[in-house]
Design an enzyme around this catalytic site. Structure first.
Site, mmCIF file in Angstrom:
data_model
loop_
_atom_site.group_PDB
_atom_site.id
_atom_site.type_symbol
_atom_site.label_atom_id
_atom_site.label_comp_id
_atom_site.label_asym_id
_atom_site.label_seq_id
_atom_site.Cartn_x
_atom_site.Cartn_y
_atom_site.Cartn_z
ATOM 1 C CG ASN A 210 -0.504 -0.509 2.448
ATOM 2 O OD1 ASN A 210 0.295 0.848 2.908
ATOM 3 N ND2 ASN A 210 -0.521 -1.477 3.138
ATOM 4 C CE LYS A 289 8.521 -12.111 -14.397
ATOM 5 N NZ LYS A 289 9.472 -11.563 -15.664
ATOM 6 N N PRO A 306 -2.779 -11.917 10.022
ATOM 7 C CG PRO A 306 -1.147 -12.414 11.681
ATOM 8 C CD PRO A 306 -1.505 -12.437 10.166
ATOM 9 C CG ASP A 307 -5.763 -6.960 14.523
ATOM 10 O OD1 ASP A 307 -5.060 -6.734 14.581
ATOM 11 O OD2 ASP A 307 -6.765 -6.161 13.776
ATOM 12 C CG PHE A 324 -2.656 5.407 13.156
ATOM 13 C CD1 PHE A 324 -3.114 6.698 12.934
ATOM 14 C CD2 PHE A 324 -1.757 5.176 14.628
ATOM 15 C CE1 PHE A 324 -2.239 7.770 13.990
ATOM 16 C CE2 PHE A 324 -0.737 6.297 14.984
ATOM 17 C CZ PHE A 324 -1.016 7.866 14.033
ATOM 18 C CE LYS A 338 -11.242 -0.129 11.304
ATOM 19 N NZ LYS A 338 -10.004 0.731 10.519
ATOM 20 C CE LYS A 342 -8.958 -2.856 14.204
ATOM 21 N NZ LYS A 342 -7.229 -3.469 13.383
HETATM 22 O O1 C5P Z 1 -8.312 -2.785 10.686
HETATM 23 P P1 C5P Z 1 -7.481 -2.172 10.638
HETATM 24 O O2 C5P Z 1 -6.631 -1.740 9.746
HETATM 25 O O3 C5P Z 1 -8.402 0.176 9.790
HETATM 26 O O4 C5P Z 1 -7.347 -0.763 11.662
HETATM 27 C C1 C5P Z 1 -6.195 -0.161 11.627
HETATM 28 C C2 C5P Z 1 -5.302 -0.646 12.767
HETATM 29 O O5 C5P Z 1 -4.737 -2.127 13.853
HETATM 30 C C3 C5P Z 1 -3.408 0.369 13.505
HETATM 31 O O6 C5P Z 1 -3.980 0.763 14.265
HETATM 32 C C4 C5P Z 1 -2.440 -1.252 12.214
HETATM 33 O O7 C5P Z 1 -1.965 -0.716 12.340
HETATM 34 C C5 C5P Z 1 -3.714 -2.229 13.479
HETATM 35 N N1 C5P Z 1 -3.371 -3.315 12.595
HETATM 36 C C6 C5P Z 1 -2.672 -3.938 13.323
HETATM 37 N N2 C5P Z 1 -2.731 -5.830 12.681
HETATM 38 C C7 C5P Z 1 -3.721 -5.832 11.006
HETATM 39 C C8 C5P Z 1 -4.553 -4.929 10.412
HETATM 40 C C9 C5P Z 1 -4.318 -3.520 10.938
HETATM 41 O O8 C5P Z 1 -1.374 -4.177 14.034
HETATM 42 N N3 C5P Z 1 -3.621 -6.797 10.609
#
Ligand code: C5P
Length: 401
Positions: A210, A289, A306-307, A324, A338, A342
């Site tokens: 991104n 490739k 994973p989050d 954020f 969020k 979270k």
């Molecule tokens: O769910 P979203 O991506 O919008 O959430 C943003 C927040 O979650 C940011 O603080 C980002 O650094 C964190 N995040 C994370 N791991 C992920 C996705 C998002 O720590 N896989």
């Protein structure tokens, strides 16, 4: 209680009507315990005499670079070394421009170039000059180089205009100067910050990523260091230099960022997730490739990453966890969701659809949301915003055990 006890303040005075306030500023700095020496530019002497400032400071006023007598008494290098803080008040638009360009064309700019002391400016100028794009670019450059900017205030000006550009009152400048010497608001704290994008490999030469520049996370790391924290920056690929005195751990993928974050977060006081983590990654990474085929379309199967921040917030005990929410619509509602989902302590919401702020830009404007309410911080440079955020977060951290 503000104090400048035993501090050497080199007060630079440049040409502007606010120079008359420099006389009072000397007194206010002395009230806090500082010893003050004064350097005046040629233009400053058109507004107030060196004699006045000499009488108040109790020291000879320095005005020229090329005066053998003055150099013999205390030369520009000695002045630069003597200072604990070089404070320029008022700082004119012209002075800011010369400083931003690294010029050494008079005594004051030369001292600023030579000194290792902190440099602080209290800008004072007409509101149009302050708003001028050149002045704003110079301001940004100076802030990036860690020059502290006090003010300016908004209000009525000597020229009859109303707007930003008034020098702060001497007492406010003296207190701001003293705050530079207070122990940092994060002294003794350990802060972990994730920053930048992640890259999710498709094959050895391609990836999904991104546009995140990492600027906000890096600015936060710099501000955390300045506030005295032991700072660990877990960074995806960026082109940014390592913030001074921060430890950077380089990662590429979300999984690597996850592993590094959980390892570091266990023993930290404050975790800030400023990274733009890819939500999904390819299920498999091709060993070679991928070749073009005769098909007009191709499908890459993705699996959720994973989050990271949610995993950090699930630790027991958990650090104060700040995320954020970069959104282009329904900003506050999505951010609040969020915060809950979270299990964060606070979320910083920014609208990436607004021109000039967010992702790859130099400025940002955000709203802080926690379980008690909201606080908006208007548009400012990411460096300034980072300092303001760190100071607000430091106030919210639970007391140290
Ligand atoms: O769910 P979203 O991506 O919008 O959430 C943003 C927040 O979650 C940011 O603080 C980002 O650094 C964190 N995040 C994370 N791991 C992920 C996705 C998002 O720590 N896989």
């Amino acid at each position: 209680m503000s104090s400048l006890a035993n501090k050497h303040i080199l007060l630079g005075v440049t040409g502007g009507i606010a120079a008359y306030k420099s006389a009072d500023l000397i007194r206010r700095l002395q009230d806090l315990g500082a010893e003050v020496r004064v350097v005046m530019t040629a233009a400053a002497q058109e507004f107030i005499t060196p004699l006045t400032l000499q009488a108040l400071s109790g020291n000879p006023v320095h005005t020229t670079l090329l005066d053998p007598e003055a150099e013999a008494a205390m030369g520009h290098i000695q002045l630069a070394r003597w200072a604990d803080l070089v404070l320029v008040a008022p700082a004119s638009a012209d002075f800011m421009a010369r400083l931003a360009q690294g010029k050494g064309d008079d005594l004051l700019t030369t001292v600023c170039l030579a000194t290792a002391a902190t440099l602080a400016l209290a800008p004072a100028m007409n509101q149009g000059m302050w708003r001028n794009v050149s002045t704003q670019e110079n301001l940004r450059l100076l802030q990036e180089r860690n020059v502290r900017i006090f003010g300016p205030a908004d209000g009525s000006q000597a020229c009859g205009d109303i707007g930003p550009g008034r020098m702060l009152e001497p007492v406010q400048i003296a207190i701001a100067a003293a705050s530079l010497f207070q122990p940092g608001s994060l002294a003794g704290r350990r802060v972990v910050i994730t920053a930048g994008p992640t890259r999710e490999a498709i094959d050895p030469v391609r990836y999904i990523s991104n546009y995140s520049s990492g600027k906000m996370g890096y600015a936060l790391a710099q501000a955390a260091v300045e506030a005295g924290a032991q700072t660990i920056l877990i960074s995806g690929p960026t082109h940014l230099p390592i913030p001074e005195r921060a430890t950077r751990i380089d990662v590429t993928s979300a999984q690597q960022m996850y592993d590094a974050s959980l390892q570091q977060a266990a023993a930290c006081d404050l975790f800030i997730g400023a990274a733009a983590v890819a939500d999904y990654r390819p299920v498999t990474i091709a060993a070679n490739k991928l070749k073009k085929t005769t098909n007009d379309s191709m499908t890459i199967e993705l699996v959720k990453n994973p989050d990271i921040i949610a995993a950090v917030a699930a630790l027991q005990p958990k650090p104060f966890t700040v995320g954020f929410a970069a959104e282009s619509e329904n900003l506050l509602a999505y951010a609040r969701t969020k915060l809950q989902h979270k299990n964060l302590d606070l979320i910083i919401a920014n609208n990436i659809a607004t021109e000039g702020i967010g992702f790859d830009s130099d400025d940002n404007a955000v709203t802080l949301i926690d379980h008690n309410g909201e606080q908006a911080l208007t548009q400012r440079s990411k460096q300034q915003l980072a300092r303001d955020l760190i100071s607000l977060l430091a106030d919210r951290l639970p007391a140290q055990q």
